[in-house]
Scaffold this motif. Structure first.
Motif, PDB file in Angstrom:
ATOM      1  N   SER A   1     100.248 -54.555   5.270  1.00  0.00           N
ATOM      2  CA  SER A   1     100.695 -54.484   3.884  1.00  0.00           C
ATOM      3  C   SER A   1     101.849 -55.436   3.646  1.00  0.00           C
ATOM      4  O   SER A   1     101.915 -56.115   2.632  1.00  0.00           O
ATOM      5  N   ILE A   2     102.760 -55.464   4.590  1.00  0.00           N
ATOM      6  CA  ILE A   2     103.941 -56.305   4.412  1.00  0.00           C
ATOM      7  C   ILE A   2     103.570 -57.761   4.578  1.00  0.00           C
ATOM      8  O   ILE A   2     104.042 -58.633   3.863  1.00  0.00           O
ATOM      9  N   LEU A   3     102.729 -57.998   5.540  1.00  0.00           N
ATOM     10  CA  LEU A   3     102.576 -59.366   5.979  1.00  0.00           C
ATOM     11  C   LEU A   3     101.538 -60.160   5.223  1.00  0.00           C
ATOM     12  O   LEU A   3     101.519 -61.376   5.291  1.00  0.00           O
TER      13      LEU A   3
ATOM     14  N   LYS B   1      97.034 -46.455  10.584  1.00  0.00           N
ATOM     15  CA  LYS B   1      98.121 -46.590   9.643  1.00  0.00           C
ATOM     16  C   LYS B   1      99.133 -47.631  10.093  1.00  0.00           C
ATOM     17  O   LYS B   1      99.604 -48.420   9.292  1.00  0.00           O
ATOM     18  N   ASN B   2      99.423 -47.624  11.374  1.00  0.00           N
ATOM     19  CA  ASN B   2     100.351 -48.634  11.869  1.00  0.00           C
ATOM     20  C   ASN B   2      99.857 -50.014  11.539  1.00  0.00           C
ATOM     21  O   ASN B   2     100.590 -50.877  11.094  1.00  0.00           O
TER      22      ASN B   2
ATOM     23  N   ILE C   1      98.451 -54.693  15.560  1.00  0.00           N
ATOM     24  CA  ILE C   1      99.246 -53.756  16.328  1.00  0.00           C
ATOM     25  C   ILE C   1      99.077 -54.026  17.818  1.00  0.00           C
ATOM     26  O   ILE C   1      99.939 -53.734  18.613  1.00  0.00           O
TER      27      ILE C   1
ATOM     28  N   PRO D   1      92.819 -46.426   4.246  1.00  0.00           N
ATOM     29  CA  PRO D   1      93.697 -47.599   4.142  1.00  0.00           C
ATOM     30  C   PRO D   1      92.980 -48.848   3.632  1.00  0.00           C
ATOM     31  O   PRO D   1      93.580 -49.675   2.971  1.00  0.00           O
TER      32      PRO D   1
ATOM     33  N   PHE E   1     100.794 -43.668   1.670  1.00  0.00           N
ATOM     34  CA  PHE E   1      99.537 -44.221   1.250  1.00  0.00           C
ATOM     35  C   PHE E   1      98.851 -43.111   0.499  1.00  0.00           C
ATOM     36  O   PHE E   1      98.387 -42.145   1.072  1.00  0.00           O
TER      37      PHE E   1
ATOM     38  N   ARG F   1     100.465 -48.085  -2.621  1.00  0.00           N
ATOM     39  CA  ARG F   1     101.239 -47.863  -1.416  1.00  0.00           C
ATOM     40  C   ARG F   1     102.737 -47.828  -1.681  1.00  0.00           C
ATOM     41  O   ARG F   1     103.230 -48.538  -2.548  1.00  0.00           O
TER      42      ARG F   1
ATOM     43  N   PHE G   1      97.814 -50.928   9.194  1.00  0.00           N
ATOM     44  CA  PHE G   1      97.851 -51.268   7.778  1.00  0.00           C
ATOM     45  C   PHE G   1      99.262 -51.345   7.246  1.00  0.00           C
ATOM     46  O   PHE G   1      99.540 -52.027   6.277  1.00  0.00           O
ATOM     47  N   LEU G   2     100.118 -50.620   7.900  1.00  0.00           N
ATOM     48  CA  LEU G   2     101.521 -50.693   7.524  1.00  0.00           C
ATOM     49  C   LEU G   2     102.021 -52.125   7.693  1.00  0.00           C
ATOM     50  O   LEU G   2     102.628 -52.700   6.803  1.00  0.00           O
ATOM     51  N   ILE G   3     101.709 -52.696   8.818  1.00  0.00           N
ATOM     52  CA  ILE G   3     102.145 -54.060   9.046  1.00  0.00           C
ATOM     53  C   ILE G   3     101.438 -54.980   8.091  1.00  0.00           C
ATOM     54  O   ILE G   3     102.051 -55.807   7.423  1.00  0.00           O
TER      55      ILE G   3
END
Lengths: 775, 275
Positions: free
Chosen positions: B19-21, B12-13, B241, B146, A322, A288, B15-17
């Protein structure tokens, strides 16, 4: 656009302020002596008589007209040594004041005879200025000093969530804040899902927040104006400044274009948060990409004493990838061209041409199909402002503003085997024109006031299909409008009024009333804000949002202005507020407006603020007691319900202590009532799934939130040419498990049960940043 | 493929979060004091173009802290009729709360009305059976998603031209119905050959593997039923989300604040055994 009103106005003013023969004008700029940066909001005042003087405008300019004579004039600004000058005024005089940053700016020893008492004498209430020095010392998440997180520590301003740069002002929605960077609207002020703001503190000179009672120069949002001004750059010599942090690094270069005549500054920041992902055991996680970058650039040049031009720009982007073809990126771009012109020593003019853009694009591949989704909002903005200083007691501001908005709600492109399909949701076009004028009157007696009007003309324009809906959200009618054809006009008059009544040298009472209207509305189902949230203009279905706010404040300084205390109460009534139908689909929906429900809102509260400005130990305590409610037809049986940003208590304590020149320790503690949320009151089974059953809207509370952050700044040896420092911080020092979210789900260990699961984001997040500066 | 893209966006939203958290966050079970509410009726009615009988299930909500046992509603008056004058009063089966038709046959392009009377209240809903759509092929594809690489079923079929069509898919793996609700609509591709990837959204979905027998049911549903399942999906897909958005009950096509749905649809099936 040109209204005869202005000329009439000017004429009347000429009569009103007929000048005596023996009056002359003292004008000029207040600047930082080291780098030539103009100082915004500096006071240029006479020693006698008290209260005669001026405050520098957004470009550092001041103008005072006085009878012929000898005067002692002082120029002062917080954090700078006061400059005192004796002048003999027998003709118009241009006089710049060069202030040097106080070496012991926080020391108890006071150089000038009088302490600065801006908050007592300033007419504005509900206004706060952020000291850029404070931002440097206040500990924040991941050690990235952040303007937006710092303003959240002020009364009346609250955070949208854990570690988030989004904010609410006085119970308003997050989209009711107007955020201007060098006058350009920033539509999405956050990076990385809100954990960072888009403002690189190295590039920022001045930050002012107005909580709804801003002057009539500004309009367009209900709750607040956050006016951020970029640095102009050092016009004396080249300087390099930067920092290395855990999450991001930054670098700024500034210097003269032509010495003392023009300068530039370029600053950049890039995060490398995705490097952490490389540590993951999961290969998909390692692939990623997740980062953001910012670029701020500005240049200015003084053509001659009466003309100066500025060019500034911001460009930032967030990228999430991704794999190869799947990803989302979003970002803002702004550009501002400005021309300052002095018609005379009494008339200052600024002309701005402003562009701003926010967009996102999503790429995806699925079942062999490439797809892309694009959405965008663009502004083309012309702004003309005049400031006229007829005499030492009066100041007039007037001007016009014209913004053309173009919104692309969503274009979906799909490549199938045979063709490319494109689904275009109607573009939206709108024109927002405004005329304003404002009169500020400072008597040398007890009363000073400012009043003004803003006339806002908003037009929704074709081309496109416009629909009307019935009360159920079904289409009644559809009309096609040609390009440029007016679909709907809205005209609003926004009166503003502020009054300062001086009780004595140490205290004052202020009153303000302001009406604001808002013609751009953010459709968002989430608090923290998604990059894919959509802005829509007012239309035949959506009326302009209107707010009326009254506020009353008491301001008192103690101990020779070492302590500032203020308390304000406010009441705000909101009309044409938006909420959404149950299960509303707001994105990529041609008929999104059918999903909107309308109603009213009210917000009221009490704010207390105590600040110690000077000394080795300084900081503040801010407390807010407030209520924010909405009443929308079709929600909660049409009864008032708590807005999600309703916060009963909100307390912030900021303390900074300078042990020695080398070591500064700081701490912040925040405590607030949890957001109003909707929790299930029951559950049922449908389609083989357990589903939560909801009854009252926002009828529950998230748990109370509190957190302590600690920071230490270690200043290394400073030389003529170089200085550096280390910043250490610990976020959530006592590891409180604050709730970021509470999810109601099936119990994984027992399928016959359900449970509430609380997610906590950050406990004990340490960070370290190295800052350096070549001078 | 429009629907698919939109679905992946929501993913995606999330998994986006995450990923960071994932490096910072932690979870724990907490006690929340939730209000008690009067039970509310839940109606689940189905009728389709296959042979009957068709069933209507009546149950009630329970308080959140209770176990997942939902009291059935017995002794209700339940009736389904079509717009051709056919009318069938349902009888309660040996399973309390479950009512069955006696003779009514679901036909394409007919509109059905469900009427439930219980406890002095009447609930009404209508739904229309649209023409069936045949599944042309089922294919298996490895997709990089994801949550990692997964085997995904693609369903290909010919959309009916000239109107907006709504589809719901049911995935049955080795005779077990999977919990994810898969939906599609033909927004940009009216009358085209559609290919829809069935991507799992719930953690309980089983990963498909070699030798599995997979049956896909393709339901051609009406707009209101689609809206119901879409909002149910939104509510129940979970993830961070949703933490701050305001959850609401799904948009039911039944009146009088009843929970649930009445789905009249046509359906076709196709089965494959994975190699």
């Amino acid at each position: 656009m040109k209204s005869p009103l202005f000329f009439i106005l000017l004429f009347l003013l000429q009569i009103q302020f007929v000048e005596a023969q023996n009056k002359y004008t003292l004008s000029g700029y207040v600047k930082n002596t080291n780098n030539g940066e103009e100082i915004i909001g500096a006071k240029v005042f006479l020693k006698e008589p008290f209260f005669v003087g001026a405050v520098t405008n957004a470009y550092g300019f001041y103008s005072i007209t006085l009878p012929e004579g000898e005067y002692t004039i002082s120029a002062q600004y917080f954090g700078y040594d006061t400059k005192i000058l004796k002048i003999n005024l027998k003709q118009n005089l241009k006089q710049d004041f060069l202030l040097s940053e106080s070496i012991n700016q926080l020391e108890e020893v006071e150089i000038s005879a009088k302490r600065k008492d801006e908050n007592i004498t300033n007419i504005q209430m509900g206004m706060a200025k952020i000291n850029m020095q404070d931002i440097k010392n206040i500990p924040v998440l991941f050690g990235e000093k952040d303007i937006l997180k710092t303003i959240q520590l002020l009364p009346g301003v609250s955070s949208t969530g854990e570690g988030n740069s989004g904010f609410y002002v006085r119970g308003g929605n997050a989209d009711q804040n107007l955020i201007l960077l060098d006058e350009a609207t920033v539509y999405n002020a956050s990076h990385l899902m809100g954990f960072f703001s888009v403002f690189n503190a190295d590039a920022i000179k001045d930050v002012s927040l107005y909580k709804g009672s801003q002057t009539s120069e500004y309009g367009g949002r209900l709750s607040s104006l956050l006016d951020i001004r970029m640095k102009d750059g050092n016009d004396k010599k080249i300087g390099i400044e930067g920092g290395l942090g855990l999450i991001a690094s930054r670098l700024a270069v500034e210097g003269p274009i032509v010495k003392n005549k023009g300068s530039f500054i370029i600053s950049a920041r890039r995060s490398y948060a995705d490097l952490f992902l490389k540590l993951s055991k999961d290969s998909a996680m390692r692939e990623r990409k997740l980062y953001f970058y910012d670029l701020n650039a500005k240049a200015n040049y003084r053509i001659n004493t009466n003309n100066r031009i500025f060019l500034s720009g911001y460009f930032g982007k967030d990228v999430f990838k991704f794999g190869d073809k799947i990803g989302i990126d979003w970002g803002n771009a702004t550009g501002t061209f400005r021309w300052n012109h002095l018609f005379s020593a009494k008339v200052f003019s600024n002309t701005s041409l402003i562009f701003s853009n926010y967009d996102y694009s999503i790429n995806t591949v699925l079942a062999g199909t490439n797809g892309e989704i694009i959405s965008r909002i663009q502004d083309y903005n012309f702004k003309q402002d005049f400031q006229y200083y007829p005499n030492s007691k009066n100041k007039l501001s007037f001007g016009l503003n014209s913004i053309y908005h173009k919104i692309i709600p969503g274009v979906i492109k799909e490549e199938s085997d045979s063709s490319i399909n494109e689904l275009n949701i109607n573009y939206k076009h709108a024109l927002n024109n405004a005329l304003y004028f404002s009169h500020q009157f400072n008597s040398n007696k007890l009363i000073s006031f400012e009043y003004g009007f803003r006339f806002s003309f908003f037009s929704t324009l074709g081309p496109g299909n416009f629909y009307s809906y019935n009360s159920l959200g079904e289409i009644n009618d559809s009309t096609y409008y040609r390009k440029g054809e007016i679909v709907q006009n809205y005209f609003n008059i926004e009166p503003r009024f502020s009054l300062n009544f001086l009780l004595n040298e140490k205290s004052s009472v202020k009153f303000a009333y302001g009406r604001n209207t808002q013609n751009l509305h953010l459709l968002s189902n989430s608090t923290s804000g998604n990059p894919t949230d959509l802005w829509i203009p007012s239309s035949n279905n959506v009326k302009p949002e209107i707010s009326d706010q009254v506020s009353l404040g008491y301001f008192r300084n103690f101990k020779n202005n070492t302590f500032e205390f203020s308390t304000e109460i406010y009441y705000k009534y909101l009309q044409n507020q938006l909420d959404y139908r149950d299960g509303a689909e707001l994105r990529f929906n041609e008929y999104a407006e059918a999903q909107i429900l309308f109603g009213i809102g009210r917000a009221y509260g009490l704010e207390l603020f105590l600040k110690k400005k000077y000394g080795k130990f300084n900081g503040w305590i801010g407390y807010t007691l407030s209520k924010s409610e909405k009443k929308i037809n079709g929600i909660n049986n049409g009864e008032y319900y708590n807005a999600k940003q309703d916060r009963t208590h909100d307390l912030s304590i900021v303390a900074i202590y300078e042990f020695t020149k080398k070591w500064t320790v700081s701490a912040t503690w925040v405590y607030y009532t949890g957001n109003a949320v909707t929790f299930p009151s029951g559950k049922y089974e449908v389609a083989g799934q357990i589903v939560n059953y909801y009854t009252e809207r926002n009828g529950y509370r998230m748990p109370t939130y509190h957190r302590l952050d600690i920071g230490v700044t270690w200043q290394r040896k400073t030389t003529e040419k170089f200085e550096s420092s280390w910043s250490f911080s610990l976020y959530n020092a006592y590891g409180k498990e604050n709730a970021y979210s509470i999810t109601f789900q099936e119990d994984p260990t027992d399928a016959t049960k359900t449970q509430a699961v609380q997610t906590t984001l950050f406990r004990w997040v340490p960070s370290i940043t190295y800052n350096f500066k070549f001078k | 493929m429009k629907t698919s893209i939109l679905n992946i966006v929501k993913f995606k939203n999330y998994f986006l979060i995450s990923s960071i958290l994932i490096f910072f966050s932690c979870e724990k079970v907490v006690d929340i004091n939730l209000n008690e509410k009067d039970p509310q009726i839940v109606i689940e009615g189905n009728i389709n173009d296959q042979a009957g009988p068709y069933f209507v299930k009546l149950s009630q909500t329970v308080n959140y802290d209770q176990t997942n046992e939902f009291p059935e509603i017995s002794g209700a008056f339940v009736l389904i009729n079509d717009n051709y004058g056919n009318l069938d009063t349902l009888f309660e089966t040996v399973n309390p709360g479950i009512y069955a038709t006696k003779f009514l046959q679901g036909e394409n392009e007919r509109t059905y009305t469900l009427k439930v009377v219980t406890n002095g209240k009447e609930y009404l809903s209508t739904s229309t059976i649209h023409s069936p759509v045949q599944i042309d092929t089922l294919t298996i594809e490895n997709q990089s998603l994801p949550m990692g690489n997964k085997k995904v079923i693609n369903v290909e079929f010919q959309d009916v031209a000239g109107k907006t069509n709504y589809y719901r898919f049911i995935k049955i793996v080795n005779n077990v119905v999977q919990p994810t609700i898969y939906l599609a609509e033909d927004l940009t591709q009216d009358g085209e050959k559609l290919k829809v990837s069935l991507i799992d959204k719930k953690s309980e979905d089983v990963n498909i593997k070699s030798k599995d027998t997979i049956t896909i049911v393709l339901e051609s549903i009406d707009e209101n039923v689609h809206a119901y399942f879409k909002s149910l999906l939104k509510l129940n897909s979970g993830g961070m989300i949703n933490q701050s958005s305001t959850p609401t009950n799904p948009i039911s096509n039944i009146n009088n604040n009843a929970l649930g749905y009445f789905n009249a649809c046509s359906l076709t099936t196709k089965t494959i055994i994975l190699p």
